[in-house]
Design an enzyme around this catalytic site. Sequence first.
Site, PDB file in Angstrom:
ATOM      1  N   ARG A  63      -3.126   8.427  -9.041  1.00 57.03           N
ATOM      2  CA  ARG A  63      -2.034   9.512  -8.793  1.00 57.03           C
ATOM      3  C   ARG A  63      -1.058   9.570 -10.152  1.00 57.03           C
ATOM      4  O   ARG A  63      -0.277  10.285 -10.161  1.00 57.03           O
ATOM      5  CB  ARG A  63      -1.294   9.061  -7.638  1.00 57.03           C
ATOM      6  CG  ARG A  63      -2.152   9.501  -6.457  1.00 57.03           C
ATOM      7  CD  ARG A  63      -1.604   9.253  -4.946  1.00 57.03           C
ATOM      8  NE  ARG A  63      -1.419   7.820  -4.789  1.00 57.03           N
ATOM      9  CZ  ARG A  63      -2.254   7.029  -4.240  1.00 57.03           C
ATOM     10  NH1 ARG A  63      -3.584   7.418  -4.147  1.00 57.03           N
ATOM     11  NH2 ARG A  63      -1.881   5.734  -4.241  1.00 57.03           N
ATOM     12  N   GLU A 100      -0.330  -4.146  -2.946  1.00 56.01           N
ATOM     13  CA  GLU A 100       0.117  -4.269  -1.789  1.00 56.01           C
ATOM     14  C   GLU A 100      -1.262  -4.306  -0.925  1.00 56.01           C
ATOM     15  O   GLU A 100      -1.098  -5.098   0.276  1.00 56.01           O
ATOM     16  CB  GLU A 100       0.865  -2.951  -1.208  1.00 56.01           C
ATOM     17  CG  GLU A 100       1.563  -3.072   0.090  1.00 56.01           C
ATOM     18  CD  GLU A 100       2.371  -1.943   0.627  1.00 56.01           C
ATOM     19  OE1 GLU A 100       2.061  -0.648  -0.210  1.00 56.01           O
ATOM     20  OE2 GLU A 100       2.921  -1.885   1.544  1.00 56.01           O
TER      21      GLU A 100
HETATM   22  P1  AMP Z   1       1.987  -2.199  -6.032  1.00 55.73           P
HETATM   23  O1  AMP Z   1       1.187  -2.781  -7.270  1.00 55.73           O
HETATM   24  O2  AMP Z   1       2.130  -2.850  -4.915  1.00 55.73           O
HETATM   25  O3  AMP Z   1       3.315  -1.807  -6.563  1.00 55.73           O
HETATM   26  O4  AMP Z   1       1.324  -0.791  -5.599  1.00 55.73           O
HETATM   27  C1  AMP Z   1       1.515   0.360  -6.391  1.00 55.73           C
HETATM   28  C2  AMP Z   1       0.367   1.098  -6.403  1.00 55.73           C
HETATM   29  O5  AMP Z   1      -0.585   1.201  -5.325  1.00 55.73           O
HETATM   30  C3  AMP Z   1       0.445   2.358  -6.924  1.00 55.73           C
HETATM   31  O6  AMP Z   1      -0.554   3.037  -7.817  1.00 55.73           O
HETATM   32  C4  AMP Z   1       0.477   3.344  -5.713  1.00 55.73           C
HETATM   33  O7  AMP Z   1      -0.131   4.509  -5.916  1.00 55.73           O
HETATM   34  C5  AMP Z   1      -0.341   2.383  -4.495  1.00 55.73           C
HETATM   35  N1  AMP Z   1       0.442   2.092  -3.417  1.00 55.73           N
HETATM   36  C6  AMP Z   1       0.879   0.820  -3.013  1.00 55.73           C
HETATM   37  N2  AMP Z   1       1.506   1.028  -1.595  1.00 55.73           N
HETATM   38  C7  AMP Z   1       1.408   2.351  -1.453  1.00 55.73           C
HETATM   39  C8  AMP Z   1       1.835   2.958  -0.222  1.00 55.73           C
HETATM   40  N3  AMP Z   1       2.424   2.370   0.952  1.00 55.73           N
HETATM   41  N4  AMP Z   1       1.629   4.546  -0.290  1.00 55.73           N
HETATM   42  C9  AMP Z   1       1.109   4.979  -1.268  1.00 55.73           C
HETATM   43  N5  AMP Z   1       0.582   4.449  -2.345  1.00 55.73           N
HETATM   44  C10 AMP Z   1       0.750   3.146  -2.481  1.00 55.73           C
END
Ligand code: AMP
Length: 175
Positions: A63, A100
């Site tokens: 995205r 996450e």
């Molecule tokens: P992080 O590395 O935990 O900051 O996760 C960010 C990445 O995971 C981004 O590329 C987001 O598209 C995706 N992402 C993580 N958590 C979510 C969520 N709750 N909703 C949508 N996309 C998420």
Amino acid sequence: MTETMTDFRPFIRDVPDFPSPGILFRDVTPLLAAPDAFLAAVKAMAEPFRRLRPDKVLGIEARGFLFGAALARELHVGIVPARKPGKLPRMTESVAYGLEYGKDRLEVHSDAFGRGERVLIVDDVLATGGTARAAIDLAEKLGAEVLGVSVFIELGALGGRSKLGARQAHAVLML
Ligand code: AMP
């Protein structure tokens, strides 16, 4: 300004337990499908970085490509894709990171940046910050200077911003 007048919340769908139990997924496809709201979001994401004059946007799969390409056009700079393993055809640099929901690795073409090029990192959501941190590490490994990170949504409770050090982190919506 259009962007400060737009209420973006109606353009995000919350999907419980996707892609795994306990995750509240923030689906931005309604925003992407609404041209005025999407343009306002892109302008709001670009705004703090205009005066910093980035040379390139680094968009994170998948995205981050959609927001990143639009921001690159808005700032009139090129976009470099940071991709999942095995997708880029030439020599790459890579960094592993925690999500996450799971673990992953990001790759960028080794010659994507000239030394000292000023890079803006773009993604849709900042959650735990692991992905953005990996993108920062990759760009810096390749000799670029990271100006900051711009996301559409920041999930504030997850504290991802703290992983980005002193770099400017900009979110249009804090959820
Ligand atoms: P992080 O590395 O935990 O900051 O996760 C960010 C990445 O995971 C981004 O590329 C987001 O598209 C995706 N992402 C993580 N958590 C979510 C969520 N709750 N909703 C949508 N996309 C998420």
